[in-house]
Design a protein around this motif. Sequence first.
Motif, PDB file in Angstrom:
ATOM      1  N   LEU A 249       1.043  -1.064   0.125  1.00 45.79           N
ATOM      2  CA  LEU A 249      -0.275  -0.119  -0.093  1.00 45.79           C
ATOM      3  C   LEU A 249       0.895   1.147  -0.052  1.00 45.79           C
ATOM      4  CD1 LEU A 249      -3.331   0.557   1.846  1.00 45.79           C
ATOM      5  CD2 LEU A 249      -1.348   2.261   2.005  1.00 45.79           C
ATOM      6  N   LEU A 250       1.608   1.181   0.666  1.00 44.25           N
ATOM      7  CA  LEU A 250       2.685   2.466   0.720  1.00 44.25           C
ATOM      8  C   LEU A 250       3.579   2.601  -0.310  1.00 44.25           C
ATOM      9  CD1 LEU A 250       4.104   1.976   4.630  1.00 44.25           C
ATOM     10  CD2 LEU A 250       2.187   3.865   3.822  1.00 44.25           C
ATOM     11  N   LEU A 251       4.241   1.702  -0.840  1.00 48.23           N
ATOM     12  CA  LEU A 251       4.963   1.841  -2.161  1.00 48.23           C
ATOM     13  C   LEU A 251       4.138   2.026  -3.315  1.00 48.23           C
ATOM     14  CD1 LEU A 251       7.200  -1.482  -1.725  1.00 48.23           C
ATOM     15  CD2 LEU A 251       7.853   0.909  -1.416  1.00 48.23           C
ATOM     16  N   GLY A 252       2.715   1.491  -3.351  1.00 49.96           N
ATOM     17  CA  GLY A 252       1.791   2.106  -4.428  1.00 49.96           C
ATOM     18  C   GLY A 252       1.531   3.465  -4.290  1.00 49.96           C
ATOM     19  N   ALA A 253       1.235   3.694  -2.961  1.00 48.21           N
ATOM     20  CA  ALA A 253       0.932   5.398  -3.004  1.00 48.21           C
ATOM     21  C   ALA A 253       2.235   6.179  -3.400  1.00 48.21           C
ATOM     22  CB  ALA A 253       0.574   5.403  -1.309  1.00 48.21           C
ATOM     23  N   LEU A 254       3.381   5.784  -2.921  1.00 47.25           N
ATOM     24  CA  LEU A 254       4.614   6.719  -3.207  1.00 47.25           C
ATOM     25  C   LEU A 254       4.914   6.733  -4.733  1.00 47.25           C
ATOM     26  CD1 LEU A 254       7.087   5.628  -0.295  1.00 47.25           C
ATOM     27  CD2 LEU A 254       5.840   7.912  -0.651  1.00 47.25           C
ATOM     28  N   THR A 255       4.514   5.519  -5.188  1.00 46.66           N
ATOM     29  CA  THR A 255       4.774   5.430  -6.769  1.00 46.66           C
ATOM     30  C   THR A 255       3.856   6.318  -7.454  1.00 46.66           C
ATOM     31  OG1 THR A 255       5.759   3.227  -6.659  1.00 46.66           O
ATOM     32  CG2 THR A 255       4.957   3.824  -8.666  1.00 46.66           C
ATOM     33  N   ALA A 256       2.539   6.089  -7.193  1.00 49.33           N
ATOM     34  CA  ALA A 256       1.472   7.066  -8.025  1.00 49.33           C
ATOM     35  C   ALA A 256       1.621   8.584  -7.417  1.00 49.33           C
ATOM     36  CB  ALA A 256       0.263   6.801  -7.656  1.00 49.33           C
TER      37      ALA A 256
END
Length: 356
Positions: A249-256
């Motif tokens: 979730l955190l990595l997906g948020a940072l990527t987007a």
Amino acid sequence: MRLRIALREAWRNIAGGTGRTLTLTLTLLAIAVSCQAADVLSARAIVHEAQVYQDAGANVLVLSSAGNVDPVRFKALASQPNVIAAGALRTTTDQVAAALPGSSIPAYETTPGFASILTGRPSTGVGVTIASDVATTVGVGVGDTLPLLAGTARVDGVYGYPQDGRVGGLGYSILIPTTDTSAFDACWVQEWPMTDTTAMLLRGTVMPASGNDAAPAQLSQFNATLGTTLDSAAAYASRPTRWAPVGALLLGALTAFGLLRLRQLEHASALHLGVRRLDLLAIILVETVMAALLATIACLASGALLARFATVEDVDTTLRLALLSPASASAGAMLGAMAGGASVREASLMRLFKER
């Protein structure tokens, strides 16, 4: 801006590459699959450890008290929630196979449910159960008739008895089911997960000792080489990879969020030209949903493969576990995209243009 127009603008950005959809899709896919595989394989290792523990018979408790085990008291143990199988045995007259009249086979009378502890399958309680060494020596198998000097017996089951630390005595023997309620020499309980309650109830099957020479009852483990206890539930609950969905979730948020920040000039220009922020966020959301959807579809395939080949049973539960990280990564991407879109300021247009 109407929804149809927002969808059209989002599709133009996706098709033209402006929306960086492919980049976001591949990044989300890498994040989700990595977290997915780590968590599923970690859970599989715990399941495998538990399976090895049970296959070795480490989850079988043995209460020994020669001629002092009450089968009537013992019968209630089979109804306990975690008990897989339970049975009692006692020594009886050795049997002699007709094909080997010069040697005898140690024999035990057992309650009908005892054989299933060794064979791993339900017992009919009709025929005898023999060790694999006996079956090989005499040349019989399940369903065959075993010729004995005292008569014949149908072979209901054959069990293996490797020398892996389990108690001796049954590696070359014949088990004869009986419904006689006389006292037995030992009672066995196969349980998973193991509980202290069953061990306590097992001790209660011993009849009051008669005479001063009565040997005390001994409670032991059928195979103690793998440890006396194994708490797989605790190991699963405390596994490090339980945080994999949170990481996704955190990595997906940072990527987007990071990809949206790279498009600040484009979005600031849109705001300057009169596009409402709500409409801009709608376009960004459609672009992100498309990327998340593509990544999730790919993760469905990888999750199905992991669930099929990484575990031997309970595929549905494993598949649900495999879908947590992809779902979290997609949710994180949407949150990050919305945060990135909300952070755009029309007032930054000139600065962004100069820094281009």
